[in-house]
Design a protein around this motif. Structure first.
Motif, PDB file in Angstrom:
ATOM      1  N   UNK A 106       0.846  -1.198   0.000  1.00  0.00           N
ATOM      2  CA  UNK A 106       0.000   0.000   0.000  1.00  0.00           C
ATOM      3  C   UNK A 106       0.882   1.250   0.000  1.00  0.00           C
ATOM      4  N   UNK A 107       1.911   1.260   0.842  1.00  0.00           N
ATOM      5  CA  UNK A 107       2.817   2.413   0.927  1.00  0.00           C
ATOM      6  C   UNK A 107       3.511   2.669  -0.403  1.00  0.00           C
ATOM      7  N   UNK A 108       3.934   1.615  -1.076  1.00  0.00           N
ATOM      8  CA  UNK A 108       4.637   1.773  -2.353  1.00  0.00           C
ATOM      9  C   UNK A 108       3.725   2.377  -3.425  1.00  0.00           C
ATOM     10  N   UNK A 109       2.463   1.972  -3.443  1.00  0.00           N
ATOM     11  CA  UNK A 109       1.512   2.558  -4.403  1.00  0.00           C
ATOM     12  C   UNK A 109       1.339   4.045  -4.114  1.00  0.00           C
ATOM     13  N   UNK A 110       1.170   4.383  -2.840  1.00  0.00           N
ATOM     14  CA  UNK A 110       1.023   5.790  -2.470  1.00  0.00           C
ATOM     15  C   UNK A 110       2.290   6.574  -2.805  1.00  0.00           C
ATOM     16  N   UNK A 111       3.444   5.973  -2.539  1.00  0.00           N
ATOM     17  CA  UNK A 111       4.720   6.632  -2.814  1.00  0.00           C
ATOM     18  C   UNK A 111       4.898   6.917  -4.298  1.00  0.00           C
ATOM     19  N   UNK A 112       4.477   5.981  -5.120  1.00  0.00           N
ATOM     20  CA  UNK A 112       4.574   6.176  -6.574  1.00  0.00           C
ATOM     21  C   UNK A 112       3.768   7.399  -7.004  1.00  0.00           C
ATOM     22  N   UNK A 113       2.559   7.518  -6.495  1.00  0.00           N
ATOM     23  CA  UNK A 113       1.689   8.640  -6.841  1.00  0.00           C
ATOM     24  C   UNK A 113       2.257   9.956  -6.326  1.00  0.00           C
ATOM     25  N   UNK A 114       2.772   9.940  -5.098  1.00  0.00           N
ATOM     26  CA  UNK A 114       3.206  11.167  -4.428  1.00  0.00           C
ATOM     27  C   UNK A 114       4.675  11.502  -4.661  1.00  0.00           C
ATOM     28  N   UNK A 115       5.409  10.636  -5.349  1.00  0.00           N
ATOM     29  CA  UNK A 115       6.835  10.860  -5.531  1.00  0.00           C
ATOM     30  C   UNK A 115       7.576  10.829  -4.202  1.00  0.00           C
ATOM     31  N   UNK A 116       7.171   9.904  -3.330  1.00  0.00           N
ATOM     32  CA  UNK A 116       7.676   9.853  -1.955  1.00  0.00           C
ATOM     33  C   UNK A 116       8.705   8.748  -1.774  1.00  0.00           C
ATOM     34  N   UNK A 117       9.449   8.860  -0.673  1.00  0.00           N
ATOM     35  CA  UNK A 117      10.310   7.786  -0.198  1.00  0.00           C
ATOM     36  C   UNK A 117       9.556   7.061   0.911  1.00  0.00           C
ATOM     37  N   UNK A 118       9.706   5.737   0.966  1.00  0.00           N
ATOM     38  CA  UNK A 118       9.133   4.936   2.054  1.00  0.00           C
ATOM     39  C   UNK A 118      10.285   4.531   2.960  1.00  0.00           C
TER      40      UNK A 118
END
Length: 151
Positions: free
Chosen positions: A18-30
């Motif tokens: 779930x975090x990785x999907x959100x990170x992809x959208x937001x350009x974030x680091x997990x």
């Protein structure tokens, strides 16, 4: 927009997916709580906090990190979780962590939760519950949630 997602995913990788999907959208680091540079959080526009649910609460590593974190006045945050069972109305996991973050000065702008494969006792005896979760529908819902945050 600078985004970091602080995530604890220990059993089956549910929350990490779930975090990785959100990170992809937001350009974030997990990152895990142990990898967080507190000074780096000061420069973030948005910080996500998530874990699987253990004993009707967020993972102790994430909860401890938030409790011990210094105040971050005015920073925006979101909360997410995965659990084998649906979040009960009488004990909203995301609400508890959101309130704690609020006391730390964060403005919690959204929460997300979905089911995840769970083999915690006694569920292990029947091969687990919420098999194949989070599934494609759950991950698409996580993607839409992240998009609503500005991704």
């Amino acid at each position: 927009m600078k985004v970091v997602i602080v995530c604890v995913s220990v059993s089956h990788g549910n929350t990490e997916r779930v975090a990785e999907v959100m990170a992809e959208v937001l350009g974030a680091r997990v990152v895990s709580p142990e990898e967080v540079d507190l000074a780096d959080l000061d420069s973030c526009d948005l910080v996500g906090f998530g874990s699987g649910i253990f004993g009707m609460d967020f993972h102790p590593r994430l909860s401890r990190f938030v409790r011990e974190m210094p105040e971050k006045l005015g920073h925006k945050a979101f909360v997410f979780s995965t659990s084998g069972l649906p979040e009960p109305r009488f004990r909203r996991y995301t609400g508890r962590l959101s309130r704690l973050l609020g006391r730390k000065g964060f403005d919690v702008v959204g929460t997300f939760s979905c089911r995840g494969f769970d083999t915690w006792l006694p569920f292990e005896l029947v091969g687990g519950i919420s098999k194949n979760r989070p599934g494609s529908d759950d991950l698409e819902a996580a993607r839409r949630f992240a998009e609503s945050l500005g991704g």
